[in-house]
Design an enzyme around this catalytic site. Structure first.
Site, PDB file in Angstrom:
ATOM      1  N   SER B  45       0.964  -1.157  -0.158  1.00  0.00           N
ATOM      2  CA  SER B  45       0.155   0.030  -0.020  1.00  0.00           C
ATOM      3  C   SER B  45       0.911   1.126   0.190  1.00  0.00           C
ATOM      4  O   SER B  45       1.702   1.433   0.925  1.00  0.00           O
ATOM      5  CB  SER B  45      -0.826  -0.028   1.085  1.00  0.00           C
ATOM      6  OG  SER B  45      -1.873   1.046   1.268  1.00  0.00           O
ATOM      7  N   GLU B  46       0.893   2.291  -0.983  1.00  0.00           N
ATOM      8  CA  GLU B  46       1.678   3.303  -1.166  1.00  0.00           C
ATOM      9  C   GLU B  46       1.895   4.048  -0.282  1.00  0.00           C
ATOM     10  O   GLU B  46       2.783   4.952  -0.301  1.00  0.00           O
ATOM     11  CB  GLU B  46       1.787   3.850  -2.846  1.00  0.00           C
ATOM     12  CG  GLU B  46       0.622   4.514  -2.833  1.00  0.00           C
ATOM     13  CD  GLU B  46      -0.599   3.648  -3.674  1.00  0.00           C
ATOM     14  OE1 GLU B  46      -0.858   2.384  -3.383  1.00  0.00           O
ATOM     15  OE2 GLU B  46      -1.319   4.420  -4.126  1.00  0.00           O
ATOM     16  N   ASN B  47       0.703   4.225   0.429  1.00  0.00           N
ATOM     17  CA  ASN B  47       1.178   5.108   1.905  1.00  0.00           C
ATOM     18  C   ASN B  47       2.019   4.830   3.046  1.00  0.00           C
ATOM     19  O   ASN B  47       2.327   5.401   3.873  1.00  0.00           O
ATOM     20  CB  ASN B  47      -0.359   5.544   2.407  1.00  0.00           C
ATOM     21  CG  ASN B  47      -1.016   4.229   2.793  1.00  0.00           C
ATOM     22  OD1 ASN B  47      -1.139   3.127   2.080  1.00  0.00           O
ATOM     23  ND2 ASN B  47      -1.730   4.221   4.006  1.00  0.00           N
TER      24      ASN B  47
END
Lengths: 234, 208
Positions: B45-47
């Site tokens: 998840s790129e966060n």
């Protein structure tokens, strides 16, 4: 070295001026510096340029600074959750610079590391590349992006010691470390300030050298999209 | 019969191999996680997270634990957390093996448009431009045509691009196409869809 302040108003005292550039941590409403945003609202400082991945939602997070018209320009990757933002943007009251999310994070990190620019393949051949230097390395095109150095950064962490060493919790880390690094001065708000020596030095996420002022306080930590599964699905 | 959303997701899951680190976009790509079976896949998840788990049970939501769509999620035994600069470092650096994402338009040269429609509300590209520029392989999952019945698989994109020449494979409700020199190559058709039907719904050049 006194870094611990009593509250957000005192921690921002002497640091604010109209037209200044602020880097803010957080992703959506996760890990945002709620208390420092409230203090910015209270201070009335205006014409702000703010680099932040998002701009809060209506009435919460950086959205509060929109309601009071204190923001002149946002540098963000995604602003879809905010009707007031769109209203001000479409009416020309608010400037917006879209940055790809990774480019924004790296601009902050680079700025804090003394790197004034870097080449990235993100955005090559898109509107993001317009007006930017293109350089070919090993057969692949890259565009030049600038490091961000902000007048002030505001971030949120889970724990700090009194020297400013920070520990974050889960995905609330997000943009906070690069935003902290990008500021000439960084103010951090945390859920708990713990005694010096009680954080494991091997497990510090952001060394205190990047953090100049610290406050402790209560956070609402609003959830933007509450998604759950039923027990029987387990 | 063209594939439905779940059948498209199941087909996309076949793109994933044991041991891969993968980023799934919002919409149909999110459903791909339901079809990986026994394969050992780590979702990014790129966060700022590797090893994304399912939604939490009611009452166990944690405001400090969300995915890139800002939904509450859970962690797994393998999970690691990191900041956004590190997250996009692994994306830009090609460490993420594949991204599966939705699109508004794909062109025969691999151009992808999925972030803005001029004249409509623009919300931003988020991490999409970084993902398509950086990951090892880009697989698009989308309907073959728009709601007006017009092809979304084009000779050239009409919308502003997310990435230039970045798409490797397109999975639609009608079948699977690969981006190859000169155009698109049909890999397979959905059950009951003929090659002629797929060609008729495709504006892009199809090569043999």
């Amino acid at each position: 070295m006194k870094k611990v302040y009593a509250n957000a108003d005192e921690a921002l005292d002497g640091l604010l001026r109209d037209g200044m550039f602020i880097s803010a941590g957080g992703f959506g409403l996760c890990g945002i510096p709620e208390l420092l945003i409230d203090a910015l609202v209270k201070s009335g400082v205006k014409d702000l340029t703010i680099a932040s991945n998002n701009c809060g939602v209506d009435g919460f997070g950086l959205g509060k600074l929109l309601d009071t018209r204190q923001i002149r320009k946002m540098i963000s990757s995604y602003v879809g959750e905010n009707a007031e933002f769109m209203r001000q943007y479409l009416s020309g009251e608010l400037e917006l610079e879209f940055n790809p999310q990774g480019t924004l994070a790296e601009r902050m990190r680079a700025g804090g590391c003394g790197i004034p620019g870097f080449y990235t393949k993100t955005g090559v051949g898109t509107v993001i590349a317009d007006g930017k230097e293109v350089k070919n390395f090993d057969g692949q095109d890259y565009i030049l992006e600038r490091g961000i150095v902000a007048d002030l950064s505001i971030v949120k962490a889970w724990k700090a010691d009194d020297t400013g060493n920070l520990v974050f919790r889960k995905t609330a880390r997000n943009f906070n470390p690069p935003a902290a690094m990008s500021g000439k001065i960084c103010v951090a708000e945390v859920e708990e300030i713990v005694p010096r020596g009680s954080l494991d030095p091997d497990l510090i996420h952001l060394p205190g050298i990047y953090v100049h002022r610290i406050i402790q306080g209560q956070h609402e930590k609003r959830i933007e999209q509450r998604t759950t599964r039923k027990r029987e699905e387990a | 019969m063209p594939w439905d959303r779940n059948q498209m997701a199941a087909r996309a899951a076949q793109e994933l191999e044991d041991g891969m680190y993968v980023n799934l976009g919002i919409g149909i790509p999110t459903l791909v996680a339901n079809y990986v079976g026994d394969k050992d896949i780590t979702l990014q998840s790129e966060n700022g997270m590797l090893g994304m788990g399912p939604f939490p049970f009611e009452g166990e939501e944690d405001p400090d634990l969300i995915n890139a769509g800002k939904q509450t999620i859970t962690e797994l035994a393998r999970t690691s957390y990191f900041d956004s600069a590190t997250s996009f470092g692994m994306i830009r650096g090609g460490k993420i093996a594949a991204a599966i994402l939705g699109a508004m338009e794909v062109a025969e040269n691999g151009d992808l448009a999925n972030w803005m429609i001029p004249g409509k509300l623009v919300k931003g590209m988020g991490g999409a431009m970084d993902l398509v520029a950086g990951v090892g392989r880009v697989v698009v999952v989308m309907d073959h045509t728009n709601k007006h019945g017009e092809s979304k698989v084009l000779k050239e994109c009409t919308l502003p691009l997310t990435g230039k020449g970045v798409v490797n494979r397109i999975i639609t409700n009608l079948g699977v196409l690969d981006v190859v020199p000169g155009g698109l190559k049909i890999v397979e058709t959905a059950d009951g869809v003929t090659e002629d039907e797929l060609r008729a719904a495709t504006e892009a050049t199809i090569v043999n």
